[in-house]
Design a protein around this motif. Structure first.
Motif, PDB file in Angstrom:
ATOM      1  N   LYS A  38       0.675  -1.075  -0.023  1.00  0.00           N
ATOM      2  CA  LYS A  38      -0.011   0.003  -0.025  1.00  0.00           C
ATOM      3  C   LYS A  38       0.995   1.287   0.033  1.00  0.00           C
ATOM      4  N   GLU A  39       1.890   1.267   0.496  1.00  0.00           N
ATOM      5  CA  GLU A  39       3.004   2.153   0.675  1.00  0.00           C
ATOM      6  C   GLU A  39       3.548   2.783  -0.649  1.00  0.00           C
ATOM      7  N   ILE A  40       3.485   1.846  -1.682  1.00  0.00           N
ATOM      8  CA  ILE A  40       4.300   1.979  -3.154  1.00  0.00           C
ATOM      9  C   ILE A  40       3.290   2.796  -3.700  1.00  0.00           C
ATOM     10  N   ASP A  41       3.854   4.156  -4.533  1.00  0.00           N
ATOM     11  CA  ASP A  41       3.082   5.009  -4.839  1.00  0.00           C
ATOM     12  C   ASP A  41       2.556   4.421  -6.279  1.00  0.00           C
ATOM     13  N   LYS A  42       1.343   4.403  -6.765  1.00  0.00           N
ATOM     14  CA  LYS A  42       0.648   3.791  -8.043  1.00  0.00           C
ATOM     15  C   LYS A  42       0.906   4.722  -9.011  1.00  0.00           C
ATOM     16  N   THR A  43       1.127   5.949  -8.896  1.00  0.00           N
ATOM     17  CA  THR A  43       1.330   6.885 -10.092  1.00  0.00           C
ATOM     18  C   THR A  43       2.465   6.829 -10.820  1.00  0.00           C
ATOM     19  N   GLU A  44       3.425   6.527 -10.080  1.00  0.00           N
ATOM     20  CA  GLU A  44       4.598   6.343 -10.788  1.00  0.00           C
ATOM     21  C   GLU A  44       5.034   4.981 -11.180  1.00  0.00           C
ATOM     22  N   ASN A  45       5.660   4.718 -12.286  1.00  0.00           N
ATOM     23  CA  ASN A  45       6.069   3.454 -12.855  1.00  0.00           C
ATOM     24  C   ASN A  45       7.274   2.824 -12.125  1.00  0.00           C
ATOM     25  N   PRO A  46       7.196   1.762 -11.551  1.00  0.00           N
ATOM     26  CA  PRO A  46       8.481   1.354 -11.069  1.00  0.00           C
ATOM     27  C   PRO A  46       9.625   0.658 -11.640  1.00  0.00           C
ATOM     28  N   PHE A  47       9.172   0.367 -13.094  1.00  0.00           N
ATOM     29  CA  PHE A  47      10.258  -0.069 -13.940  1.00  0.00           C
ATOM     30  C   PHE A  47      10.848   1.086 -14.774  1.00  0.00           C
ATOM     31  N   LYS A  48      12.070   1.151 -14.832  1.00  0.00           N
ATOM     32  CA  LYS A  48      12.779   2.260 -15.658  1.00  0.00           C
ATOM     33  C   LYS A  48      13.747   1.511 -16.545  1.00  0.00           C
ATOM     34  N   VAL A  49      14.110   1.998 -17.763  1.00  0.00           N
ATOM     35  CA  VAL A  49      14.976   1.644 -18.619  1.00  0.00           C
ATOM     36  C   VAL A  49      16.074   2.877 -18.402  1.00  0.00           C
ATOM     37  N   PRO A  50      17.307   2.303 -18.603  1.00  0.00           N
ATOM     38  CA  PRO A  50      18.496   3.154 -18.721  1.00  0.00           C
ATOM     39  C   PRO A  50      18.120   4.036 -19.885  1.00  0.00           C
ATOM     40  N   GLU A  51      18.838   5.358 -19.636  1.00  0.00           N
ATOM     41  CA  GLU A  51      18.881   6.302 -20.908  1.00  0.00           C
ATOM     42  C   GLU A  51      19.662   5.871 -21.974  1.00  0.00           C
ATOM     43  N   ASN A  52      19.336   5.902 -23.341  1.00  0.00           N
ATOM     44  CA  ASN A  52      19.802   5.531 -24.473  1.00  0.00           C
ATOM     45  C   ASN A  52      19.968   4.040 -24.668  1.00  0.00           C
ATOM     46  N   TYR A  53      19.256   3.052 -23.849  1.00  0.00           N
ATOM     47  CA  TYR A  53      19.455   2.080 -24.068  1.00  0.00           C
ATOM     48  C   TYR A  53      18.955   1.266 -25.244  1.00  0.00           C
ATOM     49  N   PHE A  54      17.825   1.762 -25.794  1.00  0.00           N
ATOM     50  CA  PHE A  54      17.470   1.156 -27.252  1.00  0.00           C
ATOM     51  C   PHE A  54      18.202   1.815 -28.325  1.00  0.00           C
ATOM     52  N   ALA A  55      18.737   2.993 -28.291  1.00  0.00           N
ATOM     53  CA  ALA A  55      19.605   3.587 -29.135  1.00  0.00           C
ATOM     54  C   ALA A  55      21.024   2.644 -29.406  1.00  0.00           C
ATOM     55  N   GLN A  56      21.486   2.404 -28.269  1.00  0.00           N
ATOM     56  CA  GLN A  56      22.606   1.583 -28.399  1.00  0.00           C
ATOM     57  C   GLN A  56      22.578   0.100 -28.278  1.00  0.00           C
ATOM     58  N   PHE A  57      21.303  -0.418 -28.290  1.00  0.00           N
ATOM     59  CA  PHE A  57      21.066  -1.637 -28.122  1.00  0.00           C
ATOM     60  C   PHE A  57      21.831  -2.585 -29.072  1.00  0.00           C
ATOM     61  N   ASN A  58      21.503  -2.251 -30.599  1.00  0.00           N
ATOM     62  CA  ASN A  58      22.247  -3.127 -31.769  1.00  0.00           C
ATOM     63  C   ASN A  58      23.616  -2.955 -31.532  1.00  0.00           C
ATOM     64  N   GLU A  59      24.180  -1.779 -31.201  1.00  0.00           N
ATOM     65  CA  GLU A  59      25.780  -1.852 -31.102  1.00  0.00           C
ATOM     66  C   GLU A  59      26.222  -2.638 -29.961  1.00  0.00           C
TER      67      GLU A  59
END
Length: 138
Positions: A9-30
């Motif tokens: 109940k203490e977890i904030d439901k408005t905020e997404n608990p899963f985060k992707v690092p910055e530029n992850y998909f931009a550099q994924f193929n490399e």
């Protein structure tokens, strides 16, 4: 057990608990390509003349085998002297009266007799009636 529920109940439901690092998909193929091991390029082996001709040689051998098999199966027992049998047949046919080279029968009739025979067959079998839609009273 209640403590776990309270923590949920203490977890904030408005905020997404899963985060992707910055530029992850931009550099994924490399990144994936960098992690793969290097692959050696192997030059293709030259194809020899025998490897190119092999299917044609096998095809020719198959047809030769098929030809020999058919000749063996078509050969009737006792017909070893086929040429002699053909000569004997030719001599027998040549001994018939008249020239039989151009005829399918040795019966000799005139053209008028032949047409008379055809006409009789047409009338007897009622083909004449079918052709001309006429009916005769005999």
């Amino acid at each position: 057990m209640e403590t776990k529920i309270n923590k949920l109940k203490e977890i904030d439901k408005t905020e997404n608990p899963f985060k992707v690092p910055e530029n992850y998909f931009a550099q994924f193929n490399e990144e994936i390509m960098n992690r793969l091991p290097e692959k050696e390029i192997v030059a293709p082996e030259p194809v020899s003349l025998w490897d190119r001709a092999k299917p044609w040689v096998y095809l020719a051998a198959m047809f030769v085998g098929l030809y020999i098999t058919i000749n063996f199966l078509m050969k009737a027992p006792g017909n070893d002297n086929l040429a002699e049998n053909q000569v004997a047949t030719q001599q027998t046919l040549s001994g018939l009266p008249g020239n039989t080279d151009n005829y399918w029968s040795t019966v000799q009739i005139t053209e008028e007799e032949f047409y008379q025979y055809l006409e009789e067959q047409l009338i007897e079998d009622s083909y004449f009636d079918y052709m001309y839609h006429q009916y005769y009273l005999n």
